[in-house]
Design an enzyme around this catalytic site. Structure first.
Site, mmCIF file in Angstrom:
data_model
loop_
_atom_site.group_PDB
_atom_site.id
_atom_site.type_symbol
_atom_site.label_atom_id
_atom_site.label_comp_id
_atom_site.label_asym_id
_atom_site.label_seq_id
_atom_site.Cartn_x
_atom_site.Cartn_y
_atom_site.Cartn_z
ATOM 1 N N CYS A 1 0.803 -1.220 0.000
ATOM 2 C CA CYS A 1 0.000 0.000 0.000
ATOM 3 C C CYS A 1 0.841 1.276 0.000
ATOM 4 C CB CYS A 1 -1.027 -0.003 1.121
ATOM 5 S SG CYS A 1 -0.539 -0.902 2.601
ATOM 6 N N ARG B 1 8.120 -11.429 4.918
ATOM 7 C CA ARG B 1 8.037 -11.383 6.371
ATOM 8 C C ARG B 1 9.068 -12.337 6.965
ATOM 9 N NH1 ARG B 1 2.379 -9.861 6.762
ATOM 10 N NH2 ARG B 1 2.301 -8.247 5.178
ATOM 11 N N GLN C 1 0.759 -11.597 -3.037
ATOM 12 C CA GLN C 1 -0.609 -11.137 -2.796
ATOM 13 C C GLN C 1 -1.279 -10.708 -4.086
ATOM 14 O OE1 GLN C 1 -0.061 -7.931 0.040
ATOM 15 N NE2 GLN C 1 -0.434 -9.335 1.734
ATOM 16 N N ASP D 1 -3.096 -8.055 -4.649
ATOM 17 C CA ASP D 1 -3.369 -6.854 -3.877
ATOM 18 C C ASP D 1 -4.001 -5.791 -4.771
ATOM 19 O OD1 ASP D 1 -3.344 -5.533 -1.526
ATOM 20 O OD2 ASP D 1 -1.188 -5.226 -1.414
ATOM 21 N N HIS E 1 -5.647 -1.535 -4.363
ATOM 22 C CA HIS E 1 -6.012 -0.398 -3.529
ATOM 23 C C HIS E 1 -6.884 0.535 -4.333
ATOM 24 C CE1 HIS E 1 -2.355 -1.984 -1.626
ATOM 25 N NE2 HIS E 1 -3.103 -1.829 -0.561
ATOM 26 N N LYS F 1 -13.769 -3.164 8.483
ATOM 27 C CA LYS F 1 -13.511 -4.093 7.385
ATOM 28 C C LYS F 1 -14.555 -5.206 7.303
ATOM 29 C CE LYS F 1 -10.319 -7.022 9.994
ATOM 30 N NZ LYS F 1 -9.178 -7.924 9.900
ATOM 31 N N HIS G 1 -8.295 -1.214 0.951
ATOM 32 C CA HIS G 1 -7.414 -2.357 0.687
ATOM 33 C C HIS G 1 -8.299 -3.550 0.429
ATOM 34 C CE1 HIS G 1 -4.032 -0.375 3.013
ATOM 35 N NE2 HIS G 1 -5.078 0.226 3.541
#
Lengths: 591, 591
Positions: free
Chosen positions: A283, A312, A330, A332, A334, A418, A464
């Site tokens: 993000c 990670r 991911q 992902d 946005h 969320k 997100h």
């Protein structure tokens, strides 16, 4: 304690599936007892005896210093150590799952612990626990001890090694039996085993744990999944972007991730001494593309999509197969939008989620995590913003006609409410995969605005979202969901051709070309092994359609097709077979 | 030195385009003189005077210690410092380009320098140089000093800042003029400037230098390029794989990259203390997929393709736009094959390279880097292997009918011979982009074999190849090659629709849908600015086709199309226009 009286108790938390207890098991003379699976029935038997005695649980509170003395006097030095940590840090947690194990009043708030609670049961047993407990052992339902493993005290290699006993508990024996059956089925479907058998991914000791390499077959599945999501996203105005995987510390200091991911962050120092990180989130980067020039309200919503990795620093012991990895891919995206766009954008996302999971026949449940109006100090943004945003999310849920919503009052993140989607797989396991999260925080931190109709700078909102979450984890779920027998559109090899002898290779080759020209993934088996062995190879690879081509088939106008999972051969014309394949793939049908 | 007599000389190497000299410019009283572009004609004038005097260059050799004293006595402390470094390390090089600047006999071999060479010219000038030099200044052709920049001594921030004077030299004035013209054209086409204007990529100070972020428009171009290469590769049996970007040190120790890329490697230490690296190369990973199970000769060649990133710790000062980045996306592939496959595999690769560059109308030259039979100790593998491999490459070159080959005798890498392709862009600049490299080394290091017809383990060969090299660098080349005016298939927006007024929006919307349904990237301009301004916006974005829709156009059966770069409007029927677009895109035509 009754069986091996000098044992010391470690921690015994509830985990995602069941519970465990870490123990230093010692007999009455203080000798270590090495537990084996054979011990489990013995322990279970004693547990049943205790349950049948209907022993009450009794709670007692005690000042923390007194509790340390109390447990030290009883030889329970691990408990004393936990309490000392609690006194010092306000928490005993080394890892998140431990946080529910032991803590005193004011838990979670550092340095405010004064009293802790203990529970007594039976003649002499006492343990440290936040509680609450059931009234007596009579309230316990069905249970089973399932396995034993080694575990370092507090998860640290330099600490003594304890023995971890895992168990399950249910209200009724029926539920327990169903769960044990599911576990047996899950073990058969283990994606690590199937991943190897189906040649989908590789773990290399030189590359390291948590870092799978995807073979051509595994890559094909990933690409099909990515293509499918993109097909669903594109009509809703998503645009793809690409960002670097390493980045100056500054970005994450601004976003707050430098602090938030302190432990999990992979840090790099360049030879010039600059500090970089391997990205833990995407993000912050997407804000840099949004924010690099002025945006008019007319441009919004802007929707950036990217299939890319986050990294990670997970501990080695926690890594396994594709479920927990160090490089997480991911899907992902946005959405940068105004407050008023939230409802429409979330409906778009939901539409994608819905179509995606329907395709896999995985039913969804919904959890709505919202703020607690009584604790506004926990959240970013005004009560009005939260009210307006959650009203829109509630409207989204209403419009989708969902009534059975899991209510997450007070479970919103600091930065926004969320909606999570929980998918159920073929053997009844729940996976939290898709998510929609509103974010009022990053737009503040990165000063993201659009120019409004009045020519003013207006603070925007970020959404997100993930459809399948982590590609690796989703593949693990999918391999187990299908037990490796993928529907045709996902199968790395869709059709296998097996010539009976050398003289049938030409006919196979012609058929191969015909199918390949239509975009079918087809493989032609070499002819140097017996027909039976080659068929078995493809059966083991769970190829949906296997065609054996011999004298009879070469001359026949129809094909004799072995359909995966069917006893009987399917006799079908060539063009019908091709049409069936094409339809199955195009519509992403379940097999 | 004649103009500012107390100046100190730094290094003055030849670089890829021209030369420079780093100087600490000081007048006779020792005051720093801050050079500006206005000084350049004055320096050039003096240079011309010196050239016209036809001063000879005279070489002298001197023991290194004597040379240090000599330069120290003359106040040339930088030269003395270089010599001290040379004495200590056997080289003066901090960066590769410096290595050709100063070095003594036995240069390149550490600790073997005894004598160094100096060159005298004119009355008093003397400089340290390996040589050789031309006989006298009369031999110098045309030159120009082009710019001034700041530069830290030896490229290190903690050192004093010097002034770097850049220059060019050619044999004739005509060549120099042509080059200066090309430079002016190149400046107009600078991809950094165009990248901003066309909204293709973003550099964010928070993300850091050398780490571009690609906007939706830039991403579309990257994706088109990737899709094109894959379309060319797929028929040749390439398979895509996916590998992690971080990896245990062990992999690179085995491959040799840990040592080879020592300086450029981004290292990570995990919280458990394990050492990882962000990958500098992809080949070691691909060997792990190949090697995770036994391979039969029947499976070979195996061709793994991946568009993925490698990471290099480049120094900040060397980073710029997309040309030199820290995360380099490669269109990488590795062919695992037997010795006998080399020729056929290289022909396949060449076919891809050829079709790829023809599409961009970039002519190719070929360089064949082969081993020096007199220095077999430099190479891995027997003379027989080298002979056989190079014979196959020679055969490939012969079969492709290429006669004008740049011969790279002795320029092969330690691990194998290679063929490089040098592409020429629209303004005559050469770029080394595609490459085919044989590798006998990694198969040894990772013990890669196949089972031969006789059931024996046979050592295989790896072929490394790239078609467009680095995606980032290729995009930079392409932006400048096309001066941002991409052919339709690459243009992020292919057609722009400009409604004259609000009442023409509906007609535009209908046309937009029609074109979008055919897969055309079409954008509809808002109607709140003047028609002229909106047309100029799209002209600036270099959109190939712009259609203004007003009263006349709404009623007309034909379209009036502004074709990029053409004065006259193109009048064309709707279906013809669509057919033209589709053909142009499908055939990837030059505009």
């Amino acid at each position: 304690m009754q069986l091996w009286s000098k044992s010391r108790l470690g921690v015994g938390p509830v985990i995602e599936h069941g519970f465990y207890y870490d123990l230093d098991v010692r007999d009455k003379d203080g000798n270590v007892v090495r537990l084996t699976p054979n011990h489990l029935p013995k322990i279970e038997k004693r547990m049943r005896e205790l349950i049948s005695r209907k022993e009450p649980f009794r709670r007692e509170e005690m000042p923390i210093d007194a509790a340390i003395e109390f447990f030290t006097a009883r030889g329970q030095t691990f408990k004393a150590e936990l309490l000392a940590a609690l006194r010092k840090h306000g928490t005993t947690a080394v890892r998140p799952e431990e946080s529910q194990d032991v803590s005193g009043e004011g838990s979670g708030v550092r340095g405010q612990v004064s009293n802790v609670s203990l529970y007594y049961t039976g003649e002499k047993f006492v343990d440290l626990c936040r509680g609450p407990h059931v009234g007596s052992t009579a309230d316990l339902g069905a249970f089973a001890l399932t396995k034993i493993a080694g575990a370092y005290w507090r998860g640290k290699e330099e600490n003594p090694q304890l023995q971890r006993v895992y168990g399950l508990a249910f209200a009724t024996q029926e539920e327990l039996d169903a769960h044990l059956k599911m576990l047996a089925e899950a073990e058969k479907r283990d994606h690590r085993k199937l991943g190897e058998e189906l040649d989908l991914f590789v773990l290399s000791p030189l590359v390291g744990p948590g870092l799978p390499l995807f073979t051509p077959r595994g890559t094909l599945i990933r690409e099909e999944l990515e293509r499918f999501v993109w097909e669903l996203e594109q009509p809703h105005g998503y645009q793809r972007v690409r960002i670097p995987h390493i980045t100056k510390k500054d970005l994450y200091e601004t976003s707050g991730h430098w602090e938030k991911f302190a432990d999990e962050l992979f840090r790099i120092t360049t030879r010039e001494g600059h500090e970089l990180a391997v990205k833990p989130m995407n993000c912050p980067h997407h804000t840099q593309i949004y924010g690099h020039r002025k945006r008019s309200y007319r441009e919004l919503p802007i929707r950036y999509k990217e299939v890319t990795a986050v990294y990670r620093d997970e501990q080695t012991g926690e890594l396994g197969g594709l479920s927990r990895v160090r490089m997480i891919t991911q899907d992902d995206a946005h959405v940068f939008c105004r407050m008023g766009h939230i409802e429409a954008e979330c409906l778009k996302i939901w539409e994608i989620v819905d179509r995606f999971y329907k395709t896999f026949k995985m039913p969804l449940r919904v959890r709505f995590s919202r703020h607690d109006p009584a604790k506004m100090e926990k959240y970013l943004g005004t009560p009005e913003i939260w009210k307006r945003a959650e009203e829109q999310l509630r409207q989204v849920i209403r419009k989708r006609g969902v009534e059975d919503v899991i209510d997450g009052l007070g479970e919103a993140a600091m930065y926004g409410p969320k909606i999570d989607f929980i998918a159920r797989d073929a053997i009844g396991r729940d996976w939290q995969l898709a998510t929609i999260q509103l974010d009022f925080n990053l737009p503040e931190r990165f000063n993201l605005t659009c120019t409004s109709e009045e020519g003013k700078d207006e603070r925007i909102v970020m959404v997100h979202r993930a459809i399948l979450g982590s590609l690796e984890r989703f593949m693990a779920v999918l391999i187990e969901h299908y037990a490796g027998a993928f529907p045709t559109w996902l199968a790395p090899v869709q059709v296998a051709l097996v010539p009976v002898g050398e003289k049938h290779v030409a006919a196979c080759e012609a058929l191969r070309e015909e199918l390949a020209a239509a975009g079918i993934r087809v493989e032609l088996a070499g002819s140097d092994e017996t027909v039976g062995k080659r068929i078995r190879t493809y059966e083991k690879l769970k190829v949906p359609y296997v065609l054996v081509i011999g004298d009879k088939e070469v001359d026949s106008p129809t094909l004799a097709v072995r359909v995966r999972g069917q006893e009987e051969l399917l006799t079908i014309g060539r063009s019908q077979f091709l049409a069936r394949l094409e339809k199955e793939i195009r519509e992403r049908k379940s097999f």
